[in-house]
Design a protein around this motif. Structure first.
Motif, PDB file in Angstrom:
ATOM      1  N   ASP A 145     -13.476   6.933   5.752  1.00 49.12           N
ATOM      2  CA  ASP A 145     -12.789   7.815   6.851  1.00 49.12           C
ATOM      3  C   ASP A 145     -11.394   6.887   7.211  1.00 49.12           C
ATOM      4  N   ALA A 146     -11.689   5.556   7.294  1.00 43.22           N
ATOM      5  CA  ALA A 146     -10.614   4.509   7.679  1.00 43.22           C
ATOM      6  C   ALA A 146      -9.514   4.790   6.512  1.00 43.22           C
ATOM      7  N   ALA A 147     -10.100   4.662   5.086  1.00 49.85           N
ATOM      8  CA  ALA A 147      -9.137   4.606   4.167  1.00 49.85           C
ATOM      9  C   ALA A 147      -8.551   5.929   4.300  1.00 49.85           C
ATOM     10  N   ARG A 148      -9.071   7.222   4.179  1.00 52.06           N
ATOM     11  CA  ARG A 148      -8.568   8.256   4.431  1.00 52.06           C
ATOM     12  C   ARG A 148      -7.317   8.522   5.409  1.00 52.06           C
ATOM     13  N   ILE A 149      -7.654   7.943   6.570  1.00 50.83           N
ATOM     14  CA  ILE A 149      -6.985   8.051   7.801  1.00 50.83           C
ATOM     15  C   ILE A 149      -5.458   7.284   7.281  1.00 50.83           C
ATOM     16  N   SER A 150      -5.712   5.929   6.661  1.00 47.96           N
ATOM     17  CA  SER A 150      -4.654   5.173   6.399  1.00 47.96           C
ATOM     18  C   SER A 150      -3.709   5.989   5.252  1.00 47.96           C
ATOM     19  N   ARG A 177       0.689  -1.173  -0.014  1.00 49.84           N
ATOM     20  CA  ARG A 177      -0.025   0.070  -0.083  1.00 49.84           C
ATOM     21  C   ARG A 177       0.768   1.280  -0.013  1.00 49.84           C
ATOM     22  N   VAL A 178       2.103   1.120   0.752  1.00 54.97           N
ATOM     23  CA  VAL A 178       2.841   2.422   0.652  1.00 54.97           C
ATOM     24  C   VAL A 178       3.385   2.543  -0.644  1.00 54.97           C
ATOM     25  N   GLY A 179       3.718   1.439  -1.287  1.00 55.29           N
ATOM     26  CA  GLY A 179       4.390   1.431  -2.472  1.00 55.29           C
ATOM     27  C   GLY A 179       3.212   2.116  -3.643  1.00 55.29           C
ATOM     28  N   GLN A 180       2.116   1.718  -3.595  1.00 57.34           N
ATOM     29  CA  GLN A 180       0.872   2.042  -4.392  1.00 57.34           C
ATOM     30  C   GLN A 180       0.710   3.769  -4.252  1.00 57.34           C
ATOM     31  N   PRO A 238      -5.274  13.724  -0.396  1.00 55.53           N
ATOM     32  CA  PRO A 238      -5.804  12.549   0.086  1.00 55.53           C
ATOM     33  C   PRO A 238      -6.987  12.001  -0.446  1.00 55.53           C
ATOM     34  N   GLU A 239      -8.063  12.578  -0.767  1.00 55.50           N
ATOM     35  CA  GLU A 239      -9.354  12.249  -1.119  1.00 55.50           C
ATOM     36  C   GLU A 239      -9.131  11.371  -2.494  1.00 55.50           C
ATOM     37  N   ASP A 240      -8.536  12.164  -3.253  1.00 56.59           N
ATOM     38  CA  ASP A 240      -8.104  11.656  -4.669  1.00 56.59           C
ATOM     39  C   ASP A 240      -7.278  10.355  -4.715  1.00 56.59           C
ATOM     40  N   LEU A 241      -6.650  10.365  -3.697  1.00 52.07           N
ATOM     41  CA  LEU A 241      -5.643   8.952  -3.419  1.00 52.07           C
ATOM     42  C   LEU A 241      -6.711   7.810  -3.034  1.00 52.07           C
ATOM     43  N   VAL A 242      -7.622   8.152  -2.005  1.00 54.76           N
ATOM     44  CA  VAL A 242      -8.606   7.114  -1.713  1.00 54.76           C
ATOM     45  C   VAL A 242      -9.471   6.573  -2.914  1.00 54.76           C
ATOM     46  N   ASP A 243      -9.680   7.525  -3.778  1.00 56.26           N
ATOM     47  CA  ASP A 243     -10.640   7.296  -4.983  1.00 56.26           C
ATOM     48  C   ASP A 243      -9.949   6.372  -5.853  1.00 56.26           C
ATOM     49  N   HIS A 244      -8.630   6.577  -5.896  1.00 55.02           N
ATOM     50  CA  HIS A 244      -7.846   5.894  -6.801  1.00 55.02           C
ATOM     51  C   HIS A 244      -7.263   4.575  -6.355  1.00 55.02           C
ATOM     52  N   LEU A 245      -7.204   4.418  -4.966  1.00 58.41           N
ATOM     53  CA  LEU A 245      -6.714   3.169  -4.290  1.00 58.41           C
ATOM     54  C   LEU A 245      -7.711   2.106  -3.871  1.00 58.41           C
TER      55      LEU A 245
END
Length: 269
Positions: A247-252, A215-218, A230-237
Motif C-alpha cells: 500500500d505504501a509503494a502504491r501511494i508513492s 524514483r520519479v525518473g524511474q 499504478p499496480e503494474d508500476l509497483v510490480d515493475h519498480l
C-alpha cells in the motif's frame, strides 16, 4: 547518540541525543514504524521544565517512560510534528496528566494551530516551528536554534523514505529546501521521528532528494515503456517488496504520477 553505526536503545530507556534532546523510543516497532516512534524530551540544561515532542502511541508503559525521562522537570508543552496516530495518539492523555498544552499544526489536536516560524518557549529553551508539508499537510519540524538540531518527524527519517501522498510531492521537495536552509549551521543534526540521528544533515537531505528524484525518473521511464497502471508500476519498480508495504509503494507511485502530470519538469537536472 543513536546513529546508523550504533544499536538502537531499548524502548522506554531514555537515551540522550544532544545537550537538549533525549530520546524515548516507543514500543511500537513494525514494518511502518521501523524500530518504533521516536519520542523526544527537550529541555535547556539545568532547567526545571521540558517539552515532549511526538508522545507516540497511547501505551501505559510508554507514558510511564516519558514521565520518568522528564524526571523532576515539569512538562509544559506537548508538541506534535503531525497527526498520525503513531506520533500523536498519546498527546491529549499526556497533556491531561501533566497540565501541559498540546501544540500542533492540525486543528484537531490543538485550539491554536502552529504556523511557520512560530516560536515556543520552554523555559529558557526556544523551539522554532518550520512548516514542512509533504508527508502530510500538517507536517512541521522543530528547530532548536541554540544547537542547530531539527526534529523532523516523518519529513526526514533516519532511514528509508516517508510516504508522500498524491498532490504533495512538490511540497515535499520545497520542504527539503526549507530544512536545508535551517540546518546550514556547523554541528547541526537531524533528530527524526523514526530511526537514528543524522549528524550530517545537508548531505542526508540531498541524498534523500536525489533518491526521490531517481524514483520519479524511474516512473517516467516506465510510463514511456507503456506501463501506466499504478499496480503494474509497483510490480515493475518494487519486485521484491514485502506484502505489508505494498500500500505504501502504491501511494508513492500515485504521488509520482500526480507530480509528473502537473510539473512540466518533474526530473530537474
Amino acid at each position: 547518540m543513536w546513529t546508523r553505526d550504533t544499536a538502537p536503545p531499548r524502548p522506554g530507556v531514555p537515551s540522550p541525543a544532544t545537550e537538549r534532546a533525549t530520546l524515548v523510543l516507543a514500543p511500537n516497532a513494525n514494518a511502518w514504524t521501523f524500530e518504533g516512534t521516536n519520542t523526544w524530551v527537550l529541555a535547556e540544561p539545568g532547567s526545571d521544565v521540558c517539552a515532549v515532542v511526538d508522545p507516540g502511541p497511547d501505551d501505559d508503559q510508554h507514558l510511564a517512560a516519558i514521565l520518568a525521562a522528564a524526571g523532576e522537570r515539569r512538562i509544559v508543552a506537548v508538541l506534535v510534528t503531525h497527526a498520525h496516530h503513531d506520533h500523536a495518539e498519546l498527546a491529549r492523555r499526556l497533556a491531561r496528566v501533566t497540565g501541559a498544552a498540546v501544540r500542533a499544526a492540525h486543528p484537531r489536536l490543538t485550539g491554536e494551530p502552529l504556523q511557520d516560524d512560530d516560536e515556543i518557549q520552554v523555559g529558557a529553551l526556544t523551539v522554532r516551528v518550520l512548516y514542512t508539508p509533504g508527508h502530510t499537510g500538517d507536517s512541521v519540524c522543530f528547530l532548536l536554534p541554540a544547537e542547530g538540531s531539527v526534529l523532523t518527524g516523518d519529513t526526514v527519517l533516519g532511514g528509508g523514505s516517508p510516504i508522500v501522498k498524491p498532490g504533495r510531492l512538490g511540497q515535499f521537495f520545497d520542504s527539503l529546501d526549507r530544512l536545508s536552509e535551517a540546518l546550514a549551521a556547523p554541528g547541526s543534526v537531524i533528530l527524526p521521528g523514526h530511526g537514528p540521528a543524522l549528524p550530517d544533515p545537508l548531505a542526508q537531505i540531498e541524498r534523500r532528494r536525489k533518491a526521490r528524484l531517481r524514483r520519479v525518473g524511474q516512473v517516467v521511464d516506465a510510463m514511456a515503456d507503456g506501463i501506466q497502471d499504478p499496480e503494474d508500476l509497483v510490480d515493475h519498480l518494487y519486485p521484491d517488496l514485502h506484502p505489508d508495504l505494498r500500500d505504501a509503494a502504491r501511494i508513492s507511485v500515485e504521488a509520482v504520477l500526480a507530480h509528473v502530470q502537473t510539473d512540466p519538469d518533474p526530473v530537474p537536472s
